[in-house]
Design a protein around this motif. Sequence first.
Motif, PDB file in Angstrom:
ATOM      1  N   ILE A  53       0.838  -1.201   0.000  1.00  0.00           N
ATOM      2  CA  ILE A  53       0.000   0.000   0.000  1.00  0.00           C
ATOM      3  C   ILE A  53       0.875   1.255   0.000  1.00  0.00           C
ATOM      4  CG2 ILE A  53      -1.682   1.337   1.322  1.00  0.00           C
ATOM      5  CD1 ILE A  53      -2.824  -1.346   2.319  1.00  0.00           C
ATOM      6  N   ALA A  54       1.939   1.227   0.822  1.00  0.00           N
ATOM      7  CA  ALA A  54       2.845   2.376   0.887  1.00  0.00           C
ATOM      8  C   ALA A  54       3.543   2.589  -0.450  1.00  0.00           C
ATOM      9  CB  ALA A  54       3.877   2.168   1.997  1.00  0.00           C
ATOM     10  N   SER A  55       3.961   1.501  -1.087  1.00  0.00           N
ATOM     11  CA  SER A  55       4.600   1.597  -2.397  1.00  0.00           C
ATOM     12  C   SER A  55       3.647   2.201  -3.421  1.00  0.00           C
ATOM     13  CB  SER A  55       5.048   0.202  -2.852  1.00  0.00           C
ATOM     14  OG  SER A  55       5.506   0.226  -4.183  1.00  0.00           O
ATOM     15  N   ALA A  56       2.416   1.746  -3.409  1.00  0.00           N
ATOM     16  CA  ALA A  56       1.422   2.286  -4.338  1.00  0.00           C
ATOM     17  C   ALA A  56       1.185   3.764  -4.090  1.00  0.00           C
ATOM     18  CB  ALA A  56       0.114   1.508  -4.202  1.00  0.00           C
ATOM     19  N   PHE A 125       7.566  -3.418 -10.310  1.00  0.00           N
ATOM     20  CA  PHE A 125       7.741  -3.089 -11.730  1.00  0.00           C
ATOM     21  C   PHE A 125       6.478  -2.479 -12.319  1.00  0.00           C
ATOM     22  CE2 PHE A 125      11.593  -5.223 -13.854  1.00  0.00           C
ATOM     23  CZ  PHE A 125      12.414  -4.812 -12.816  1.00  0.00           C
ATOM     24  N   GLN A 126       5.313  -2.936 -11.880  1.00  0.00           N
ATOM     25  CA  GLN A 126       4.073  -2.335 -12.369  1.00  0.00           C
ATOM     26  C   GLN A 126       3.969  -0.883 -11.923  1.00  0.00           C
ATOM     27  OE1 GLN A 126       1.007  -6.076 -12.989  1.00  0.00           O
ATOM     28  NE2 GLN A 126       0.381  -4.339 -11.792  1.00  0.00           N
ATOM     29  N   ALA A 127       4.298  -0.627 -10.663  1.00  0.00           N
ATOM     30  CA  ALA A 127       4.230   0.741 -10.148  1.00  0.00           C
ATOM     31  C   ALA A 127       5.203   1.655 -10.878  1.00  0.00           C
ATOM     32  CB  ALA A 127       4.526   0.737  -8.645  1.00  0.00           C
ATOM     33  N   MET A 128       6.417   1.166 -11.119  1.00  0.00           N
ATOM     34  CA  MET A 128       7.409   1.962 -11.840  1.00  0.00           C
ATOM     35  C   MET A 128       6.945   2.287 -13.258  1.00  0.00           C
ATOM     36  SD  MET A 128      10.986   0.142 -10.676  1.00  0.00           S
ATOM     37  CE  MET A 128      11.928   0.996 -11.930  1.00  0.00           C
ATOM     38  N   SER A 129       6.376   1.298 -13.935  1.00  0.00           N
ATOM     39  CA  SER A 129       5.937   1.534 -15.313  1.00  0.00           C
ATOM     40  C   SER A 129       4.846   2.598 -15.365  1.00  0.00           C
ATOM     41  CB  SER A 129       5.439   0.235 -15.950  1.00  0.00           C
ATOM     42  OG  SER A 129       4.219  -0.188 -15.378  1.00  0.00           O
ATOM     43  N   LEU A 150      -5.836  -0.381  -6.881  1.00  0.00           N
ATOM     44  CA  LEU A 150      -6.477  -1.545  -7.504  1.00  0.00           C
ATOM     45  C   LEU A 150      -5.621  -2.063  -8.645  1.00  0.00           C
ATOM     46  CD1 LEU A 150      -8.807  -3.512  -7.968  1.00  0.00           C
ATOM     47  CD2 LEU A 150      -9.957  -1.738  -9.322  1.00  0.00           C
ATOM     48  N   TYR A 151      -5.089  -1.162  -9.466  1.00  0.00           N
ATOM     49  CA  TYR A 151      -4.214  -1.562 -10.576  1.00  0.00           C
ATOM     50  C   TYR A 151      -3.011  -2.345 -10.070  1.00  0.00           C
ATOM     51  CZ  TYR A 151      -0.013  -0.757 -13.418  1.00  0.00           C
ATOM     52  OH  TYR A 151       1.179  -0.898 -14.066  1.00  0.00           O
ATOM     53  N   ILE A 152      -2.386  -1.897  -8.997  1.00  0.00           N
ATOM     54  CA  ILE A 152      -1.173  -2.535  -8.488  1.00  0.00           C
ATOM     55  C   ILE A 152      -1.487  -3.815  -7.712  1.00  0.00           C
ATOM     56  CG2 ILE A 152       0.756  -2.240  -6.849  1.00  0.00           C
ATOM     57  CD1 ILE A 152       0.836   0.706  -7.724  1.00  0.00           C
ATOM     58  N   SER A 153      -2.589  -3.812  -6.961  1.00  0.00           N
ATOM     59  CA  SER A 153      -2.865  -4.931  -6.053  1.00  0.00           C
ATOM     60  C   SER A 153      -3.860  -5.951  -6.594  1.00  0.00           C
ATOM     61  CB  SER A 153      -3.420  -4.384  -4.726  1.00  0.00           C
ATOM     62  OG  SER A 153      -4.709  -3.812  -4.918  1.00  0.00           O
ATOM     63  N   PHE A 154      -4.409  -5.750  -7.782  1.00  0.00           N
ATOM     64  CA  PHE A 154      -5.449  -6.627  -8.319  1.00  0.00           C
ATOM     65  C   PHE A 154      -4.989  -8.081  -8.240  1.00  0.00           C
ATOM     66  CE2 PHE A 154      -8.155  -7.841 -12.220  1.00  0.00           C
ATOM     67  CZ  PHE A 154      -9.231  -8.165 -11.412  1.00  0.00           C
ATOM     68  N   ILE A 159       0.806 -11.637  -7.503  1.00  0.00           N
ATOM     69  CA  ILE A 159       1.966 -12.341  -6.955  1.00  0.00           C
ATOM     70  C   ILE A 159       2.779 -13.103  -7.997  1.00  0.00           C
ATOM     71  CG2 ILE A 159       0.970 -12.552  -4.657  1.00  0.00           C
ATOM     72  CD1 ILE A 159       0.174 -15.407  -5.325  1.00  0.00           C
ATOM     73  N   ALA A 160       2.263 -13.257  -9.201  1.00  0.00           N
ATOM     74  CA  ALA A 160       3.008 -14.031 -10.194  1.00  0.00           C
ATOM     75  C   ALA A 160       2.855 -13.495 -11.610  1.00  0.00           C
ATOM     76  CB  ALA A 160       2.574 -15.499 -10.147  1.00  0.00           C
ATOM     77  N   GLY A 161       2.396 -12.258 -11.745  1.00  0.00           N
ATOM     78  CA  GLY A 161       2.295 -11.669 -13.067  1.00  0.00           C
ATOM     79  C   GLY A 161       1.081 -12.197 -13.841  1.00  0.00           C
ATOM     80  N   PRO A 162       0.985 -11.863 -15.132  1.00  0.00           N
ATOM     81  CA  PRO A 162       1.946 -11.091 -15.905  1.00  0.00           C
ATOM     82  C   PRO A 162       2.045  -9.637 -15.456  1.00  0.00           C
ATOM     83  CG  PRO A 162      -0.076 -11.395 -17.159  1.00  0.00           C
ATOM     84  CD  PRO A 162      -0.208 -12.230 -15.921  1.00  0.00           C
ATOM     85  N   ILE A 163       3.161  -8.990 -15.814  1.00  0.00           N
ATOM     86  CA  ILE A 163       3.348  -7.578 -15.489  1.00  0.00           C
ATOM     87  C   ILE A 163       2.430  -6.776 -16.394  1.00  0.00           C
ATOM     88  CG2 ILE A 163       4.989  -5.678 -15.411  1.00  0.00           C
ATOM     89  CD1 ILE A 163       7.203  -7.790 -15.017  1.00  0.00           C
ATOM     90  N   VAL A 164       1.501  -6.045 -15.791  1.00  0.00           N
ATOM     91  CA  VAL A 164       0.477  -5.307 -16.534  1.00  0.00           C
ATOM     92  C   VAL A 164       0.794  -3.818 -16.489  1.00  0.00           C
ATOM     93  CG1 VAL A 164      -1.983  -4.767 -16.677  1.00  0.00           C
ATOM     94  CG2 VAL A 164      -1.240  -7.055 -15.963  1.00  0.00           C
ATOM     95  N   LYS A 165       0.678  -3.145 -17.612  1.00  0.00           N
ATOM     96  CA  LYS A 165       0.881  -1.691 -17.665  1.00  0.00           C
ATOM     97  C   LYS A 165      -0.451  -0.997 -17.428  1.00  0.00           C
ATOM     98  CE  LYS A 165       4.642  -2.391 -20.907  1.00  0.00           C
ATOM     99  NZ  LYS A 165       5.049  -2.373 -22.321  1.00  0.00           N
ATOM    100  N   TYR A 166      -0.376   0.140 -16.769  1.00  0.00           N
ATOM    101  CA  TYR A 166      -1.606   0.835 -16.372  1.00  0.00           C
ATOM    102  C   TYR A 166      -2.465   1.197 -17.579  1.00  0.00           C
ATOM    103  CZ  TYR A 166      -4.787   4.270 -14.404  1.00  0.00           C
ATOM    104  OH  TYR A 166      -5.917   4.960 -14.039  1.00  0.00           O
ATOM    105  N   HIS A 167      -1.831   1.713 -18.643  1.00  0.00           N
ATOM    106  CA  HIS A 167      -2.642   2.159 -19.781  1.00  0.00           C
ATOM    107  C   HIS A 167      -3.339   1.005 -20.489  1.00  0.00           C
ATOM    108  CE1 HIS A 167       0.499   0.827 -22.588  1.00  0.00           C
ATOM    109  NE2 HIS A 167       1.384   1.415 -21.797  1.00  0.00           N
TER     110      HIS A 167
END
Length: 464
Positions: A53-56, A125-129, A150-154, A159-167
Motif C-alpha cells: 500500500i505504501a509503495s502504491a 515493476f508495475q508501479a514503476m511503469s 487496484l491496478y497494483i494490487s489486483f 503475486i506471479a504476473g503477468p506484469i500489466v501496464k496501467y494504460h
Amino acid sequence: MVFSSMVFLCIFLPVVFLLHLILPGIRAKNWMLLLASLVFYAYGEPVYVLLMIASAFVNYLSALLIEKKPSGKKAVMTINVILNLGVLVLFKYTGFLAESFNAIFGTAVPVPAIRLPIGISFFTFQAMSYVIDVYRGVTEPQKNFGKVLLYISFFPQLIAGPIVKYHDIAQEIENRTQTVDGVMNGIRRFIAGLSKKVLISNTVGLVADTLFAADISGLNAAAAWIGAISYMLQIYFDFSGYSDMAIGLGEMFGFHFKENFNYPYISGSIREFWRRWHMSLSGWFQEYLYIPLGGNRKGKVRTVINKFIVFLCTGIWHGANVTFLFWGLYHGCFLMLEEFVPAIREKGGRVKSVFQHIYALLVVLIGFVFFRADTMSQGVAWVKTMFTGFNANPAAMSLALEQLTPLYFVTLAVGIVACCPVKNLVKKSGAYEAVTAIGSLVLLALSMLSLASGTYNPFIYFRF
C-alpha cells in the motif's frame, strides 16, 4: 493465498465473483475488488500488505507531482525509480550483498534475515511503469488513489504476473462489461492454467526436487538428464500455468491481460525463445531499459553492451543468487552469438530447423540447470554429470529408475504435447467448444482431487 489452493478455489474466488456480479455500478465493484485483493495478499503476507500500500501511495504521489510540476518532472521520476529499486534491494538483495561482501573481503558483516515479500518484483515493476508512462506522457495520472491501488494490487496478477501496464487496463478500471462468453472463456483459461500447475508441474517438479536435493556425486547421467528435463517442464508449466490462471481470472471480471507465454519450447533460436518466454517481463525491460539505453541505435558495440545490461538485470530480477546472474549473462552470450553469426538463427530447410530446435532446447535446458541449482558449483557439476556421468553405479541407476513411474511417463508425454500449439488443430476441427467444455470439467475435477489429497504443491515464486 495462491490460486492452486482449496481456500482460493472453494471460498475466495466464488465469493468475490458472486459479489462482482451482484454489486451495482462500477464504483462498488472496484472497491470490492480492491478490498478482496488486499485480503488476498494479507492472507499470506499480513505485514507486507502495508508495504504494498505504501509503495502504491508513493508512486501515486509521484505521478501527480510529475503533472503538477512539469519543470521538475525528471527529478521526480529519477527519485521515484531510485526509491522503487531501493525497496527491491532492501528486501530482496540485502542478505546476498552482505554475504558477497563477506566472501570477497573476508569480513563478518551480520547477514540480516529479511523475509522476502511475495510478488514484490511484480508489483514494484508495475508501479514503476505507471510513473514512467506518466512522465513520458503515455498515460494521464490517475487522481483517485483507490484506482491506482487496484491496478497494483489486483489479485489475479499480484503475486506471479503477468506484469500489466496501467494504460492497458485503465479503461477497464473505469468501465468494463462482463459477458457470458467472456466469463466462460475466462473459466476455461483458468482451469487450463490450474491443470498445468497441479497436474503437470507438480508431478514433474517432485522428481526434479528429489534429484536436485540428492548429492550430485551420487547421480549418473540418466538421473541428471531426468532432473534437468523435469525442472525444464516444471518451471514452464508452473509459470505459464499461473499466467493462464491470471489471464482467465481477469477475463472473468471483465479485464483483458496480454499473453505472457507463447509456446517457447518450439523456438529455433534463443532470440525467438525470448520473444515467447515471459513476454511481459521481456517487454518491460525492452521498453523501460533497453530502449532508454539506446537500443540498437548507437552502433553494434553499444548494442551488445545494452543487451548484456538487460540480461544481467533479467537475471538479477529473478533472485539474489549468483546462479541467477549467470543465467542472465548466459542467455545474453547466446543472443550475442546469434547477433554476430546470423546463420544460427536464420530460417532454413527442414533439416536445419530440426538442428536449430535441438540447439535452442539444449541451451535453454542447460541454462535452467543453473537457474535451479543452489550454487554455481552444483550447476557446473550437474552439467558435467549430464555429459560425462556414464557410470554403472547401482545406487545412482536405482535413484534414476525410481523416478520413472507410470504417472511420470504419462505426465511427461502430456507435457511434451502441451508444449506445442496442438489446440490450434482442435480449433480447426470444429469440435473446439465441445472438447474444451468436457475437458475443462474433467481437468478441474482431477486438479481439485489432487489438491484435496494434500500432495506436493510448491509455490516457486517466493524466490521472485
